[in-house]
Each structure stands twice: as structure tokens, then as C-alpha cells.
Design a protein around this motif. Structure first.
Motif, PDB file in Angstrom:
ATOM      1  N   LEU A  52       0.832  -1.203   0.000  1.00  0.00           N
ATOM      2  CA  LEU A  52       0.000   0.000   0.000  1.00  0.00           C
ATOM      3  C   LEU A  52       0.869   1.256   0.000  1.00  0.00           C
ATOM      4  O   LEU A  52       0.546   2.247  -0.668  1.00  0.00           O
ATOM      5  CB  LEU A  52      -0.950  -0.005   1.190  1.00  0.00           C
ATOM      6  CG  LEU A  52      -1.957   1.154   1.255  1.00  0.00           C
ATOM      7  CD1 LEU A  52      -2.673   1.363  -0.073  1.00  0.00           C
ATOM      8  CD2 LEU A  52      -2.962   0.928   2.377  1.00  0.00           C
ATOM      9  N   GLU A 100       1.871   1.820  -3.491  1.00  0.00           N
ATOM     10  CA  GLU A 100       0.763   2.374  -4.284  1.00  0.00           C
ATOM     11  C   GLU A 100       0.627   3.878  -4.040  1.00  0.00           C
ATOM     12  O   GLU A 100       0.439   4.663  -4.973  1.00  0.00           O
ATOM     13  CB  GLU A 100      -0.542   1.670  -3.928  1.00  0.00           C
ATOM     14  CG  GLU A 100      -0.658   0.240  -4.433  1.00  0.00           C
ATOM     15  CD  GLU A 100      -2.008  -0.358  -4.094  1.00  0.00           C
ATOM     16  OE1 GLU A 100      -3.021   0.363  -4.180  1.00  0.00           O
ATOM     17  OE2 GLU A 100      -2.050  -1.546  -3.725  1.00  0.00           O
ATOM     18  N   GLY A 131      -4.941  -2.727   5.122  1.00  0.00           N
ATOM     19  CA  GLY A 131      -5.393  -2.370   3.788  1.00  0.00           C
ATOM     20  C   GLY A 131      -6.164  -1.071   3.678  1.00  0.00           C
ATOM     21  O   GLY A 131      -6.696  -0.745   2.605  1.00  0.00           O
ATOM     22  N   HIS A 132      -6.259  -0.309   4.780  1.00  0.00           N
ATOM     23  CA  HIS A 132      -6.894   0.997   4.689  1.00  0.00           C
ATOM     24  C   HIS A 132      -6.003   2.035   5.363  1.00  0.00           C
ATOM     25  O   HIS A 132      -5.012   1.703   6.010  1.00  0.00           O
ATOM     26  CB  HIS A 132      -8.297   0.983   5.311  1.00  0.00           C
ATOM     27  CG  HIS A 132      -8.308   1.067   6.804  1.00  0.00           C
ATOM     28  ND1 HIS A 132      -8.126  -0.032   7.611  1.00  0.00           N
ATOM     29  CD2 HIS A 132      -8.460   2.123   7.646  1.00  0.00           C
ATOM     30  CE1 HIS A 132      -8.180   0.337   8.880  1.00  0.00           C
ATOM     31  NE2 HIS A 132      -8.376   1.637   8.928  1.00  0.00           N
ATOM     32  N   GLU A 182      -8.998   8.361  -1.112  1.00  0.00           N
ATOM     33  CA  GLU A 182     -10.049   7.353  -1.274  1.00  0.00           C
ATOM     34  C   GLU A 182     -10.077   6.762  -2.676  1.00  0.00           C
ATOM     35  O   GLU A 182     -10.706   5.707  -2.891  1.00  0.00           O
ATOM     36  CB  GLU A 182     -11.405   7.961  -0.930  1.00  0.00           C
ATOM     37  CG  GLU A 182     -11.604   8.155   0.566  1.00  0.00           C
ATOM     38  CD  GLU A 182     -12.920   8.811   0.915  1.00  0.00           C
ATOM     39  OE1 GLU A 182     -13.384   8.619   2.053  1.00  0.00           O
ATOM     40  OE2 GLU A 182     -13.472   9.543   0.050  1.00  0.00           O
ATOM     41  N   VAL A 207      -7.504   5.484  -3.840  1.00  0.00           N
ATOM     42  CA  VAL A 207      -6.549   4.378  -3.700  1.00  0.00           C
ATOM     43  C   VAL A 207      -7.107   3.281  -2.809  1.00  0.00           C
ATOM     44  O   VAL A 207      -7.016   2.087  -3.122  1.00  0.00           O
ATOM     45  CB  VAL A 207      -5.209   4.891  -3.144  1.00  0.00           C
ATOM     46  CG1 VAL A 207      -4.231   3.737  -2.912  1.00  0.00           C
ATOM     47  CG2 VAL A 207      -4.610   5.935  -4.064  1.00  0.00           C
ATOM     48  N   CYS A 208      -7.697   3.671  -1.661  1.00  0.00           N
ATOM     49  CA  CYS A 208      -8.208   2.695  -0.706  1.00  0.00           C
ATOM     50  C   CYS A 208      -9.116   3.390   0.298  1.00  0.00           C
ATOM     51  O   CYS A 208      -9.154   4.628   0.335  1.00  0.00           O
ATOM     52  CB  CYS A 208      -7.057   1.979   0.015  1.00  0.00           C
ATOM     53  SG  CYS A 208      -6.132   3.053   1.119  1.00  0.00           S
ATOM     54  N   PRO A 209      -9.831   2.631   1.144  1.00  0.00           N
ATOM     55  CA  PRO A 209     -10.686   3.270   2.154  1.00  0.00           C
ATOM     56  C   PRO A 209      -9.867   4.102   3.144  1.00  0.00           C
ATOM     57  O   PRO A 209      -8.719   3.775   3.457  1.00  0.00           O
ATOM     58  CB  PRO A 209     -11.347   2.073   2.849  1.00  0.00           C
ATOM     59  CG  PRO A 209     -11.267   0.960   1.873  1.00  0.00           C
ATOM     60  CD  PRO A 209      -9.989   1.162   1.113  1.00  0.00           C
TER      61      PRO A 209
END
Length: 351
Positions: free
Chosen positions: A92, A95, A197-198, A213, A215-217
Motif C-alpha cells: 500500500l 501504491e 489495507g486501509h 479514497e 486508492v483505498c478506504p
């Protein structure tokens, strides 16, 4: 201690460093490697830099700022790949780096032993940032070390967005100030931690919740809009202590245009109040003798101007400064977070 004030030329204009720039940066890099302190520009605010691998150098930052020792520092690196030398990265993080770095994003990760606890406020994590400002990145490269750097102001005061602001607070306390012009964004970087993962947003900034957001929560830590209690340890810079505050009392007004205009009219007759308003809201002070500072007509303008205006208010000779409570969308959340702390969380609800 005599503080050297040095102005960068070509780099500040977006060009390759000329001979003068190179000479200044090489001297600054030598100061950092030897354990000294150098203030330098970034795209967010000016940073007060020290060798992030040197525990004693980090202590000098706390002393120069008058900063509580449990308030973590951010380490600044020159390239994305450098993060793995100082902390344990993950997918992450990579990313986020591909999407936002270099730029105004700081990510908190588990630290490697090479980073001393004095840098992290005693935590086993470290805040890592890759600035986009060319002067900052060139300085880090020439120093050959990560640079620990909080904002280059006395603790609790508005962060500096110009080298002159740094001089006001740090003259005689540090070895060198590098003048690279006015900072582009004007608020400190966004800070996030990674969990399952967030992302947990610890401090809002130029990289907004809406951008993250994609990209991820994202969850928003309560410290963004609420005051931490005395017993809670801050997980990132700027979460706990009084920040960004001028000496003049700041109060936030929450109400409609009519309510704000009426309040100003009733409280401004003696000319001893000041106002921070957008250009679009300036008419709310019409017919009063309130002293008015304006920041433009958008939340981006407000973000860029906020700290400079908070420094200016102490020159107005007012008893109190009023500002409207910002919207929390986009970069407005970062403005809300900073001005809420500047006001000591004091909001006057007019409705």
C-alpha cells in the motif's frame, strides 16, 4: 550562535542549481552531517532540519523549537526507494508513492533500528516524507542522510511559509536558513498510517481525503477535529498540542452570512477586533471599523495564506480575531484542522 541567511536562486525558479546554489547547499549539507540545524523550504512549509540518524541532533530540534519530546518528527528522503533503508514498507505504501510522491504526503511505518527514538517521540514507528520542492530534495541528496524536520517555527506558533517567518522565530537558534521563496501549498503535509489495507488520516493536508479514497478506504482520526486528552500520546506531529496560534486570541464563528454580519456589527464598534475572511465574505464587515485580513476566494487560497495571516494578526493590535469556521471538504478539512487548533478549539455557534 549566529544564524546564516542564504538565498537560493536558480533552484527556487525551477532551474538546475547554479554555482551559488550548489555552494550554499553543500555548506548546509555539511552542517547537517556534523549535527547542526538548517531551515529549508518545502512545498508545504519551511522545515527545521537535522540528521535523522543522529539522536543528539534530533534533541537540538526540540530545544530550538521548545517542542515537547513526545511529539514525533518527520524524516525527509530524496527518493522513494530510500524509505526501505529507514522503515519497513509494504504494497500500500508503494501504491501511495506511485500516485502521490514526491509530494505533500507523509506515511507512518514501522521504523528500522537506524532511526533513533528521539526522532520518533519514543514510538516504534516513523513518519516518512518525500518532498517535491527541488531545493529540499537537492539538499537531502547532497547531505546523503535522511533529514528530520518539523516546521521551522517556535512550538505553538504559526508555521512559516516564508524564510522571513523562520528568521523571526529561529534567528540565533540555528546555524543556517535557506531562503527558497514562498511555499507553494502553505499547510503541512497530509499524514496517514496504514492498517489492514486501509488508511487512517492523522493530519489533513494538500493530499485530500477524496484523493486518498481513490486508492483505498480512509478513516479520519478523531484528533483531526477533536482535542486529545492530556494522557493520550500523539501518533503524528501536530495531533495533541496547541499549534499555529498567534498571541492574539482567535475565535471561530459558525453561522449564516446574516448571523456573522450581525455579530461583527455588534462587536466591532471599538475597532479592537480583527477578522480573517475570504474576499467573498469581506462584505460582512461593511460599515464596521473591524480590522480586516482577507485570503482570496477559495479554500486553496485560504490554505496558502492561513499561516501568514495568523502571523500578521499580532501586528494589528486587536483584542480578538474572528474567523469563519471553514468547510470540511477537500483541502478545507486541513484548513479546519489548523485554524481549530489556532483557536484553541473555541467555536462560537451563532445559530
Amino acid at each position: 550562535m549566529k544564524t546564516e541567511f542564504c538565498k537560493i536562486g536558480a533552484l527556487a525558479q525551477g532551474r538546475a542549481p547554479d554555482a551559488s546554489d550548489a555552494e550554499i547547499l553543500d555548506r548546509a549539507a555539511a552542517i547537517l552531517r556534523s549535527g547542526g540545524l538548517v531551515a529549508f523550504p518545502t512545498e508545504t512549509v519551511y522545515g527545521l532540519g537535522a540528521n535523522a540518524l543522529d539522536a543528539e541532533a534530533a534533541k537540538k530540534i526540540y530545544a530550538a523549537k521548545g517542542r515537547p519530546s513526545d511529539n514525533p518528527l518527520i524524516i525527509h528522503i530524496a527518493d522513494v526507494a530510500d524509505a526501505d533503508k529507514y522503515c519497513y514498507t509494504n504494497e500500500l505504501y508503494r501504491e501511495l508513492a506511485a500516485r502521490f510522491l514526491p509530494g505533500p504526503l507523509t506515511v507512518i511505518l514501522k521504523k528500522r533500528d537506524v532511526i533513533p527514538l528521539t526522532v520518533t517521540g519514543g514510538l516504534d514507528t516513523v513518519a516518512v516524507r518525500l518532498p517535491s520542492d527541488p531545493t529540499a530534495r537537492e539538499l537531502i541528496r547532497r547531505a546523503g542522510i535522511p533529514i528530520a524536520a518539523p516546521s521551522a517555527n517556535r512550538s505553538g506558533k504559526p508555521s512559516p511559509t516564508k524564510a522571513e517567518h523562520v528568521l523571526e522565530d529561529m534567528d540565533g537558534r540555528i546555524e543556517m536558513i535557506i531562503d527558497g521563496g514562498e511555499c507553494k501549498i502553505g499547510l503541512e503535509s497530509t499524514i496517514v498510517s496504514i492498517s489492514d489495507g486501509h488508511l487512517n488520516l492523522l493530519r489533513p493536508g494538500g493530499i485530500t481525503v477524496e484523493m486518498l479514497e481513490e486508492v483505498c478506504p480512509v478513516s479520519i482520526d478523531k484528533a483531526v477535529t477533536e482535542k486529545l486528552s492530556d494522557g493520550e500520546r500523539p501518533l503524528a506531529p501536530g495531533m495533541k498540542y496547541r499549534h499555529y496560534a498567534p498571541d492574539t486570541k482567535v475565535v471561530l464563528l459558525d453561522g449564516s452570512d446574516a448571523e456573522v454580519a450581525d455579530y461583527i456589527k455588534r462587536n466591532a464598534p471599538n475597532g479592537k477586533i480583527g477578522l480573517i475572511l475570504s474576499d467573498n465574505d469581506a462584505h460582512l464587515a461593511a460599515g464596521t471599523d473591524a480590522k480586516l485580513l482577507t485570503f482570496g476566494d477559495s479554500d486553496i487560497d485560504e490554505a496558502h495564506s492561513l499561516f501568514a495571516l495568523l502571523r500578521e494578526v499580532d501586528r494589528l493590535g486587536c483584542d480578538v480575531i474572528y474567523a469563519r469556521l471553514p468547510d470540511k471538504q477537500g483541502i478545507g478539512l486541513a484548513v479546519y484542522n489548523r485554524i481549530l487548533k489556532a483557536a484553541g478549539y473555541e467555536i462560537l455557534r451563532l445559530g
